[in-house]
Structure formats: C-alpha cells, structure tokens
Motif scaffolding. Structure first.
Motif, PDB file in Angstrom:
ATOM      1  N   GLU A  89       0.802  -1.005  -0.061  1.00 28.27           N
ATOM      2  CA  GLU A  89       0.099   0.045  -0.039  1.00 28.27           C
ATOM      3  C   GLU A  89       0.756   1.164   0.058  1.00 28.27           C
ATOM      4  O   GLU A  89       2.088   1.042   0.656  1.00 28.27           O
ATOM      5  N   ALA A  90       0.500   2.257  -0.462  1.00 30.62           N
ATOM      6  CA  ALA A  90       1.405   3.307  -0.916  1.00 30.62           C
ATOM      7  C   ALA A  90       0.647   4.840  -0.858  1.00 30.62           C
ATOM      8  O   ALA A  90      -0.442   4.745  -1.450  1.00 30.62           O
ATOM      9  N   LEU A  91       1.287   5.816  -0.323  1.00 36.70           N
ATOM     10  CA  LEU A  91       0.900   7.018  -0.288  1.00 36.70           C
ATOM     11  C   LEU A  91       1.505   7.629  -1.707  1.00 36.70           C
ATOM     12  O   LEU A  91       2.670   7.650  -1.475  1.00 36.70           O
ATOM     13  N   LEU A  92       0.661   8.477  -2.501  1.00 38.67           N
ATOM     14  CA  LEU A  92       1.282   8.965  -3.814  1.00 38.67           C
ATOM     15  C   LEU A  92       1.851  10.346  -3.264  1.00 38.67           C
ATOM     16  O   LEU A  92       1.159  11.393  -2.972  1.00 38.67           O
ATOM     17  N   LEU A  93       3.232  10.278  -3.503  1.00 38.50           N
ATOM     18  CA  LEU A  93       3.676  11.731  -3.122  1.00 38.50           C
ATOM     19  C   LEU A  93       3.878  12.729  -4.348  1.00 38.50           C
ATOM     20  O   LEU A  93       3.857  14.022  -4.226  1.00 38.50           O
ATOM     21  N   GLY A  94       4.030  12.206  -5.626  1.00 37.99           N
ATOM     22  CA  GLY A  94       4.213  13.137  -6.762  1.00 37.99           C
ATOM     23  C   GLY A  94       4.278  12.312  -8.107  1.00 37.99           C
ATOM     24  O   GLY A  94       4.627  11.119  -8.100  1.00 37.99           O
ATOM     25  N   VAL A  95       3.983  13.051  -9.370  1.00 38.62           N
ATOM     26  CA  VAL A  95       4.177  12.232 -10.580  1.00 38.62           C
ATOM     27  C   VAL A  95       4.946  13.139 -11.349  1.00 38.62           C
ATOM     28  O   VAL A  95       5.041  14.212 -11.101  1.00 38.62           O
ATOM     29  N   ARG A  96       5.676  12.375 -12.238  1.00 37.27           N
ATOM     30  CA  ARG A  96       6.335  13.328 -13.730  1.00 37.27           C
ATOM     31  C   ARG A  96       6.072  12.539 -14.937  1.00 37.27           C
ATOM     32  O   ARG A  96       6.205  11.188 -14.797  1.00 37.27           O
TER      33      ARG A  96
ATOM     34  N   GLY B   8      11.559   5.424   6.005  1.00 37.71           N
ATOM     35  CA  GLY B   8      10.307   6.685   5.682  1.00 37.71           C
ATOM     36  C   GLY B   8       9.103   6.004   6.037  1.00 37.71           C
ATOM     37  O   GLY B   8       7.958   6.614   6.057  1.00 37.71           O
ATOM     38  N   SER B   9       9.001   4.691   6.105  1.00 35.26           N
ATOM     39  CA  SER B   9       7.719   3.808   6.345  1.00 35.26           C
ATOM     40  C   SER B   9       7.221   4.067   7.819  1.00 35.26           C
ATOM     41  O   SER B   9       6.071   4.001   8.093  1.00 35.26           O
ATOM     42  N   ALA B  10       8.094   4.407   8.776  1.00 30.84           N
ATOM     43  CA  ALA B  10       7.877   4.700  10.047  1.00 30.84           C
ATOM     44  C   ALA B  10       6.771   5.848   9.974  1.00 30.84           C
ATOM     45  O   ALA B  10       5.874   6.259  10.942  1.00 30.84           O
ATOM     46  N   LEU B  11       6.747   6.933   8.905  1.00 31.36           N
ATOM     47  CA  LEU B  11       5.916   8.149   9.106  1.00 31.36           C
ATOM     48  C   LEU B  11       4.533   7.719   8.264  1.00 31.36           C
ATOM     49  O   LEU B  11       3.693   8.580   8.142  1.00 31.36           O
ATOM     50  N   TYR B  12       4.560   6.602   7.578  1.00 27.90           N
ATOM     51  CA  TYR B  12       3.231   6.172   6.930  1.00 27.90           C
ATOM     52  C   TYR B  12       1.958   6.204   7.618  1.00 27.90           C
ATOM     53  O   TYR B  12       1.081   6.880   7.264  1.00 27.90           O
ATOM     54  N   PRO B  13       1.773   5.674   8.852  1.00 33.07           N
ATOM     55  CA  PRO B  13       0.700   5.600   9.426  1.00 33.07           C
ATOM     56  C   PRO B  13       0.105   6.919   9.858  1.00 33.07           C
ATOM     57  O   PRO B  13      -0.929   7.335   9.811  1.00 33.07           O
TER      58      PRO B  13
ATOM     59  N   LEU C  36       5.396   6.763  -0.953  1.00 31.22           N
ATOM     60  CA  LEU C  36       5.776   6.151   0.224  1.00 31.22           C
ATOM     61  C   LEU C  36       4.874   5.191   0.672  1.00 31.22           C
ATOM     62  O   LEU C  36       3.802   5.182   0.559  1.00 31.22           O
ATOM     63  N   THR C  37       5.660   3.900   0.561  1.00 28.87           N
ATOM     64  CA  THR C  37       4.905   2.696   0.814  1.00 28.87           C
ATOM     65  C   THR C  37       5.098   2.401   2.320  1.00 28.87           C
ATOM     66  O   THR C  37       5.586   2.761   3.161  1.00 28.87           O
ATOM     67  N   GLN C  38       4.093   1.424   2.538  1.00 28.74           N
ATOM     68  CA  GLN C  38       3.806   1.005   4.067  1.00 28.74           C
ATOM     69  C   GLN C  38       4.991   0.344   4.731  1.00 28.74           C
ATOM     70  O   GLN C  38       5.318   0.458   5.802  1.00 28.74           O
ATOM     71  N   HIS C  39       5.634  -0.672   3.680  1.00 28.53           N
ATOM     72  CA  HIS C  39       6.766  -1.359   4.206  1.00 28.53           C
ATOM     73  C   HIS C  39       8.128  -1.097   3.450  1.00 28.53           C
ATOM     74  O   HIS C  39       9.109  -1.447   4.141  1.00 28.53           O
ATOM     75  N   LYS C  40       8.250  -0.490   2.130  1.00 29.97           N
ATOM     76  CA  LYS C  40       9.314  -0.334   1.603  1.00 29.97           C
ATOM     77  C   LYS C  40       9.914   1.014   1.668  1.00 29.97           C
ATOM     78  O   LYS C  40      10.933   1.275   0.846  1.00 29.97           O
ATOM     79  N   GLY C  41       9.254   1.920   2.232  1.00 31.85           N
ATOM     80  CA  GLY C  41       9.761   3.329   2.238  1.00 31.85           C
ATOM     81  C   GLY C  41       9.455   3.965   1.020  1.00 31.85           C
ATOM     82  O   GLY C  41       8.397   3.800   0.358  1.00 31.85           O
ATOM     83  N   ARG C  42      10.388   5.007   0.758  1.00 28.84           N
ATOM     84  CA  ARG C  42       9.970   5.672  -0.641  1.00 28.84           C
ATOM     85  C   ARG C  42      10.667   5.004  -1.877  1.00 28.84           C
ATOM     86  O   ARG C  42      11.553   4.509  -1.800  1.00 28.84           O
TER      87      ARG C  42
END
Length: 244
Positions: free
Chosen positions: A7-14, A111-116, A26-32
């Motif tokens: 599961e991932a939070l979308l930070l940006g696109v290009r 970075g996954s520590a910040l996901y929740p 930013l993913t739940q388990h794999k970081g950015r």
C-alpha cells in the motif's frame, strides 16, 4: 527479477514520454519508492494518480535500485478529488507530500515509520475541523523531525527538570524550558504551544502558528540548511492560507 506489492501514499508524479508517468510513493513497508506506469498519463488514470491518494501498487524490476515499473497502481482512497472545495486541506496535502519528497531518499525504508501518521493526518483533512487537523499537522512535523534524527525533547524543563509549566523551547538544544526559570533569556526562546505538552488543551490559531514556527525553525536549521536547500514552497503556502 524482483517483485513486491504494498500500500502506498502517492507523493508526486512526472511525465515519461507521451503516455507514461513516473510515480513517487511512500509505501507502508518499503519506504519511498518510484516506478513507471505505462499509460498513466491517460485521462482515465490521471484522476486516480493525484498526490495524497492511497494506492495499491505492484512493483517489478531487475534490481532494487533500478527504476522499475508499477504493473498495478490502483487508487484505494482518492482524497484529492473529495477535497476539491477545501482549498486549505488541499494545501495541507501539497505541503505534506512535498515535505516527504524533500526529506526522504528514494529507497529509504525508514520512511515507512511515517506512513501511519501521514495517512491518519490526510484522512483527518476531510473529517475534522481545521484547528484539529492543523494541530495534527504540527505534531506530524515533530514526528518528521524525530524520524530524521532531530527530535525535540518536550518532556521536561531543561533547567529544572520539572514537567509542569513548560512554555518555551531552546533553539540551540531543542529542549523544553519553563519561561519562569529563564526570565533573562525569554526573548531568545521559541514559544511552546500547550497542546504539544498537554493532550487536553485545545489548539487555537495563535498556538498553531507558534507550533508551525517551532517546527519550521528546526526543519530549516537541522534538515534543509545543512544540505543547502530551502524548505518546500508548499509549506509556506499552507502557512499563508492558515494565517488568513
């Protein structure tokens, strides 16, 4: 071939070519992480692939540090579309995602520590009153500082050790101070909002402003200045909107 799902939070696109998009997440388990989505720039996909949305992603690549591809990038929660009439909330999404892009390295799993906390804050934007989520944004920035290794110590007074009456923070040490303990230096200290030390204290606009000044000071001095980069403009625009 390496593959994973998350599961991932979308930070940006290009854009990539005519129809592709490179997603920064930013993913739940794999970081950015980043990856290419073929056809991601189509009209049908653009609505789903907006910063601040939560996605289910499936990544594949030859090696971990290669730009791989997202074979699956489907929206689980489309926050941006649900907040089109809430300009301040959209500014908060922009500030949060820009801050993560500017402070986390690609492939950095910590970075996954910040996901929740990040997804909690984003969910609050549509469900809570502005002072509530604005105060939570200040707390989120404190968490960002801590994750980066620059956490503030707001547990007790640096001078006396007392846990009551904490009113300021030392800009040099990042430790809390009772203003009464340092009357001669009060003008050199940063105001400490009471909602950061007392969970039952509501956050008013003035204290939220003090909180953003506090976190902004340490983000500037400890995170951005050492790498000769300015803070993201999106954060400044959020503060400007909240001040109105």
């Amino acid at each position: 071939m390496i593959q994973w799902e998350d599961e991932a939070l979308l930070l940006g696109v290009r854009r990539f070519g005519e129809a592709g998009l490179i997603l920064d997440v930013l993913t739940q388990h794999k970081g950015r992480q980043s990856g290419l989505v073929h056809g991601g720039n189509s009209r049908r996909r653009r609505g789903q692939l907006q910063p601040g949305n939560t996605l289910h992603v499936s990544w594949g690549g030859r090696i971990e540090d290669q730009l791989g591809r997202f074979d699956v990038a489907e929206a689980i929660c489309e926050r941006a579309a649900n907040l089109l009439e809430a300009a301040n909330a959209l500014a908060a999404i922009a500030a949060l995602t820009a801050s993560l892009r500017n402070t986390l390295m690609d492939g950095d799993t910590q970075g996954s520590a910040l996901y929740p906390a990040s997804t909690l804050l984003l969910d609050m934007l549509g469900d809570a009153d502005e002072p509530v989520w604005a105060a939570l944004y200040v707390r989120w920035e404190l968490g960002l500082l801590a994750m980066l290794g620059f956490g503030l110590d707001l547990s007790c007074c640096a001078l006396s050790g007392t846990v009551e009456g904490l009113t300021h923070v030392s800009p040099r040490t990042g430790r809390a101070v009772c203003g009464a303990e340092a009357p001669d230096y009060i003008d050199r200290l940063l105001p400490l909002p009471s909602f950061l030390t007392q969970s039952d204290q509501p956050a008013n606009p003035e204290e939220i402003g003090h909180g953003l000044i506090l976190t902004g000071y340490f983000l500037q001095r400890r995170v951005y200045e050492p790498v000769h980069r300015p803070p993201p403009e999106e954060r400044a625009r959020l503060i400007e909107r909240l001040e109105r």
